[in-house]
Motif scaffolding. Structure first.
Motif, PDB file in Angstrom:
ATOM      1  N   PRO A  75       3.318 -11.460  -4.679  1.00 54.28           N
ATOM      2  CA  PRO A  75       3.171 -10.771  -3.394  1.00 54.28           C
ATOM      3  C   PRO A  75       4.207 -11.156  -2.346  1.00 54.28           C
ATOM      4  CG  PRO A  75       1.445 -12.399  -3.670  1.00 54.28           C
ATOM      5  CD  PRO A  75       2.175 -12.340  -4.968  1.00 54.28           C
ATOM      6  N   VAL A  76       4.935 -12.262  -2.571  1.00 53.75           N
ATOM      7  CA  VAL A  76       5.886 -12.745  -1.565  1.00 53.75           C
ATOM      8  C   VAL A  76       7.162 -13.199  -2.256  1.00 53.75           C
ATOM      9  CG1 VAL A  76       6.213 -14.258   0.425  1.00 53.75           C
ATOM     10  CG2 VAL A  76       3.899 -13.655  -0.293  1.00 53.75           C
ATOM     11  N   GLU A  77       8.293 -12.874  -1.650  1.00 45.56           N
ATOM     12  CA  GLU A  77       9.584 -13.399  -2.080  1.00 45.56           C
ATOM     13  C   GLU A  77      10.128 -14.294  -0.973  1.00 45.56           C
ATOM     14  OE1 GLU A  77      11.985  -9.970  -2.754  1.00 45.56           O
ATOM     15  OE2 GLU A  77      11.151  -9.580  -4.759  1.00 45.56           O
TER      16      GLU A  77
ATOM     17  N   TRP B  32       5.555  -2.108  -3.353  1.00 46.10           N
ATOM     18  CA  TRP B  32       4.691  -2.324  -4.516  1.00 46.10           C
ATOM     19  C   TRP B  32       3.252  -1.940  -4.192  1.00 46.10           C
ATOM     20  CZ3 TRP B  32       2.126  -7.546  -5.615  1.00 46.10           C
ATOM     21  CH2 TRP B  32       1.397  -7.489  -6.824  1.00 46.10           C
ATOM     22  N   LEU B  33       2.672  -1.127  -5.083  1.00 47.56           N
ATOM     23  CA  LEU B  33       1.268  -0.753  -5.003  1.00 47.56           C
ATOM     24  C   LEU B  33       0.565  -1.311  -6.231  1.00 47.56           C
ATOM     25  CD1 LEU B  33       1.658   2.992  -3.961  1.00 47.56           C
ATOM     26  CD2 LEU B  33       1.043   1.080  -2.468  1.00 47.56           C
ATOM     27  N   PRO B  34      -0.270  -2.316  -6.077  1.00 43.22           N
ATOM     28  CA  PRO B  34      -0.942  -2.912  -7.232  1.00 43.22           C
ATOM     29  C   PRO B  34      -1.879  -1.922  -7.924  1.00 43.22           C
ATOM     30  CG  PRO B  34      -1.116  -4.309  -5.285  1.00 43.22           C
ATOM     31  CD  PRO B  34      -0.598  -2.995  -4.821  1.00 43.22           C
ATOM     32  N   ASP B  35      -2.266  -2.264  -9.155  1.00 44.41           N
ATOM     33  CA  ASP B  35      -3.246  -1.465  -9.889  1.00 44.41           C
ATOM     34  C   ASP B  35      -4.506  -1.301  -9.048  1.00 44.41           C
ATOM     35  OD1 ASP B  35      -1.497  -1.437 -11.986  1.00 44.41           O
ATOM     36  OD2 ASP B  35      -2.499  -3.032 -13.109  1.00 44.41           O
ATOM     37  N   GLY B  36      -5.040  -0.099  -9.057  1.00 43.53           N
ATOM     38  CA  GLY B  36      -6.248   0.169  -8.298  1.00 43.53           C
ATOM     39  C   GLY B  36      -6.001   0.664  -6.895  1.00 43.53           C
ATOM     40  N   VAL B  37      -4.747   0.611  -6.442  1.00 44.73           N
ATOM     41  CA  VAL B  37      -4.401   1.133  -5.120  1.00 44.73           C
ATOM     42  C   VAL B  37      -3.667   2.460  -5.261  1.00 44.73           C
ATOM     43  CG1 VAL B  37      -3.094   0.732  -2.996  1.00 44.73           C
ATOM     44  CG2 VAL B  37      -4.338  -1.154  -4.066  1.00 44.73           C
ATOM     45  N   ARG B  38      -2.650   2.492  -6.097  1.00 43.86           N
ATOM     46  CA  ARG B  38      -1.839   3.701  -6.245  1.00 43.86           C
ATOM     47  C   ARG B  38      -2.699   4.925  -6.581  1.00 43.86           C
ATOM     48  NH1 ARG B  38       3.362   5.033  -6.996  1.00 43.86           N
ATOM     49  NH2 ARG B  38       3.991   2.843  -6.989  1.00 43.86           N
ATOM     50  N   ASP B  39      -3.659   4.761  -7.508  1.00 44.99           N
ATOM     51  CA  ASP B  39      -4.425   5.920  -7.957  1.00 44.99           C
ATOM     52  C   ASP B  39      -5.476   6.370  -6.956  1.00 44.99           C
ATOM     53  OD1 ASP B  39      -6.134   3.811  -8.271  1.00 44.99           O
ATOM     54  OD2 ASP B  39      -6.512   4.118 -10.404  1.00 44.99           O
ATOM     55  N   ARG B  40      -5.614   5.641  -5.842  1.00 48.93           N
ATOM     56  CA  ARG B  40      -6.580   6.033  -4.817  1.00 48.93           C
ATOM     57  C   ARG B  40      -5.914   6.631  -3.582  1.00 48.93           C
ATOM     58  NH1 ARG B  40     -10.738   1.018  -4.543  1.00 48.93           N
ATOM     59  NH2 ARG B  40     -11.665   2.342  -2.922  1.00 48.93           N
ATOM     60  N   LEU B  41      -4.608   6.519  -3.483  1.00 45.25           N
ATOM     61  CA  LEU B  41      -3.889   7.169  -2.387  1.00 45.25           C
ATOM     62  C   LEU B  41      -3.725   8.659  -2.679  1.00 45.25           C
ATOM     63  CD1 LEU B  41      -1.120   4.480  -1.839  1.00 45.25           C
ATOM     64  CD2 LEU B  41      -2.778   5.182  -0.103  1.00 45.25           C
ATOM     65  N   ASN B  42      -3.736   9.464  -1.619  1.00 46.80           N
ATOM     66  CA  ASN B  42      -3.462  10.884  -1.813  1.00 46.80           C
ATOM     67  C   ASN B  42      -1.953  11.123  -1.849  1.00 46.80           C
ATOM     68  OD1 ASN B  42      -2.549  10.974   0.884  1.00 46.80           O
ATOM     69  ND2 ASN B  42      -4.512  11.755   1.666  1.00 46.80           N
ATOM     70  N   THR B  43      -1.570  12.375  -1.999  1.00 49.75           N
ATOM     71  CA  THR B  43      -0.141  12.690  -2.126  1.00 49.75           C
ATOM     72  C   THR B  43       0.635  12.223  -0.909  1.00 49.75           C
ATOM     73  OG1 THR B  43      -0.638  14.607  -3.518  1.00 49.75           O
ATOM     74  CG2 THR B  43       1.523  14.550  -2.452  1.00 49.75           C
TER      75      THR B  43
ATOM     76  N   THR C 168       6.242  -8.218  -0.731  1.00 50.21           N
ATOM     77  CA  THR C 168       6.641  -7.198  -1.702  1.00 50.21           C
ATOM     78  C   THR C 168       5.649  -6.037  -1.745  1.00 50.21           C
ATOM     79  OG1 THR C 168       5.482  -8.325  -3.495  1.00 50.21           O
ATOM     80  CG2 THR C 168       7.784  -8.923  -3.143  1.00 50.21           C
ATOM     81  N   PHE C 169       4.411  -6.240  -1.281  1.00 45.20           N
ATOM     82  CA  PHE C 169       3.390  -5.195  -1.306  1.00 45.20           C
ATOM     83  C   PHE C 169       3.544  -4.268  -0.113  1.00 45.20           C
ATOM     84  CE2 PHE C 169       1.831  -9.096   0.614  1.00 45.20           C
ATOM     85  CZ  PHE C 169       1.324  -8.684   1.825  1.00 45.20           C
ATOM     86  N   HIS C 170       3.129  -3.025  -0.289  1.00 50.46           N
ATOM     87  CA  HIS C 170       3.241  -2.061   0.793  1.00 50.46           C
ATOM     88  C   HIS C 170       2.156  -2.277   1.835  1.00 50.46           C
ATOM     89  CE1 HIS C 170       3.406   1.878   2.860  1.00 50.46           C
ATOM     90  NE2 HIS C 170       4.693   1.738   2.602  1.00 50.46           N
ATOM     91  N   ARG C 171       2.448  -1.883   3.056  1.00 51.40           N
ATOM     92  CA  ARG C 171       1.492  -2.059   4.155  1.00 51.40           C
ATOM     93  C   ARG C 171       0.224  -1.251   3.943  1.00 51.40           C
ATOM     94  NH1 ARG C 171       4.693  -0.512   9.238  1.00 51.40           N
ATOM     95  NH2 ARG C 171       2.792  -1.136  10.283  1.00 51.40           N
ATOM     96  N   TYR C 172       0.231  -0.224   3.059  1.00 54.48           N
ATOM     97  CA  TYR C 172      -0.999   0.506   2.781  1.00 54.48           C
ATOM     98  C   TYR C 172      -1.954  -0.323   1.911  1.00 54.48           C
ATOM     99  CZ  TYR C 172       1.369   4.773   4.450  1.00 54.48           C
ATOM    100  OH  TYR C 172       2.030   5.707   5.205  1.00 54.48           O
ATOM    101  N   VAL C 173      -1.434  -1.323   1.215  1.00 57.27           N
ATOM    102  CA  VAL C 173      -2.298  -2.259   0.494  1.00 57.27           C
ATOM    103  C   VAL C 173      -3.051  -3.102   1.516  1.00 57.27           C
ATOM    104  CG1 VAL C 173      -2.388  -4.163  -1.166  1.00 57.27           C
ATOM    105  CG2 VAL C 173      -0.685  -2.323  -1.451  1.00 57.27           C
ATOM    106  N   ILE C 174      -2.289  -3.746   2.360  1.00 52.59           N
ATOM    107  CA  ILE C 174      -2.804  -4.441   3.540  1.00 52.59           C
ATOM    108  C   ILE C 174      -1.614  -4.731   4.432  1.00 52.59           C
ATOM    109  CG2 ILE C 174      -2.636  -6.816   2.667  1.00 52.59           C
ATOM    110  CD1 ILE C 174      -5.552  -7.120   3.999  1.00 52.59           C
ATOM    111  N   ASP C 175      -1.825  -4.672   5.734  1.00 52.49           N
ATOM    112  CA  ASP C 175      -0.726  -4.850   6.678  1.00 52.49           C
ATOM    113  C   ASP C 175      -0.603  -6.323   7.050  1.00 52.49           C
ATOM    114  OD1 ASP C 175       1.067  -4.842   8.823  1.00 52.49           O
ATOM    115  OD2 ASP C 175       0.427  -2.849   9.467  1.00 52.49           O
TER     116      ASP C 175
END
Length: 265
Positions: A3-5, A23-34, A63-70
């Motif tokens: 999660p961090v570099e 980066w969108l971890p497993d379980g996040v990408r498939d729950r976001l809309n287009t 490395t994770f996107h802010r939509y995962v958590i800010d």
């Protein structure tokens, strides 16, 4: 993916980059809309923009996107700007106020993300600030951000090119604020504001403790200063960026000089 570099340097400056990750971890990408999958609110290419500007600088990058958590929000969920439109710890909308989720995360899932991602980023950032302070007696966190210059949901009109945040001088020694603001004002190619719409996010406010010899300042750049367009595919404009980078380098160099010459203690 971790999660961090961290790129470790031996100088007094630590660059924080909480919003450049995609980066969108497993379980996040498939729950976001287009719309969410477009990741429009990324601080596009900021790591490239700052790369190599100051020898010895340390860089801590989520490395994770802010939509995962800010990583630049209060983990308790308190708003940075009460009464104004903003996005939360896990954004439910994008910066235009549009929904980004098919299935928003539950409170339990948000709590798990705080522990897995938010806490990991801040543990790394805290460790580097303490390491740098041990080396030099002082550390300066320069928090690197960028945003589209026109977002009616968040602010009226066009954002200035260079937006400096110190929470009205609370998060750093006055010499730091004066140096950065002065260098920005001296370059008439860019508009600038001090503690305007963006006064420093949670990171700046949390770590900026001048009485403990840790100083923090946020720079929010309008993306029009270094992108070809503030729209997909968010291409980096090398000509525009190469015009901006010397100014950013002067800021970082000046801050390092202040720290190394005992002007902040």
């Amino acid at each position: 993916m971790t999660p961090v570099e961290v790129i470790r340097g031996d100088g007094p400056i630590v660059l924080g980059l909480p919003h450049t990750g995609t980066w969108l971890p497993d379980g996040v990408r498939d729950r976001l809309n287009t719309r969410g999958l477009g990741l429009a609110d990324t601080d596009w290419h900021v790591e490239r923009l700052y790369h190599g500007l100051l020898q010895g600088a340390t860089m801590v990058r989520a490395t994770f996107h802010r939509y995962v958590i800010d990583a630049n929000r209060d983990p308790a969920g308190q708003s940075l700007y009460p009464g104004l439109n903003t996005t939360g710890l896990v954004p439910l909308t994008d910066f235009d106020g549009e929904d980004i989720w098919n299935a928003p995360p539950t409170e339990a899932e948000i709590g798990a993300r705080v522990e897995t991602y938010h806490a990991a980023y801040h543990a790394a950032l805290q460790a580097e600030l303490e390491r740098v302070r041990a080396l030099h007696g002082v550390a300066i966190l320069y928090d690197c951000h960028s945003i589209r210059s026109r977002i009616p949901f968040l602010f009226d009109g066009a954002l200035p090119d260079l937006n400096i945040g110190t929470n009205h001088g609370v998060t750093c020694h006055r010499a730091i604020e004066t140096a950065v603001y002065g260098l920005c004002l001296a370059d008439d190619r860019y508009s600038t504001v001090l503690n305007g719409r963006f006064k420093g996010g949670w990171t700046t406010r949390h770590y900026g403790r001048p009485n403990e010899n840790i100083h923090a300042i946020q720079m929010e750049l309008a993306q029009s200063t270094y992108l070809a367009a503030e729209a997909p595919p968010w291409d980096y404009d090398s000509t525009a960026a190469d015009s901006l980078r010397p100014l950013l380098a002067r800021m970082l160099g000046r801050l390092a000089h202040l720290a190394l010459n005992g002007d902040l203690t």
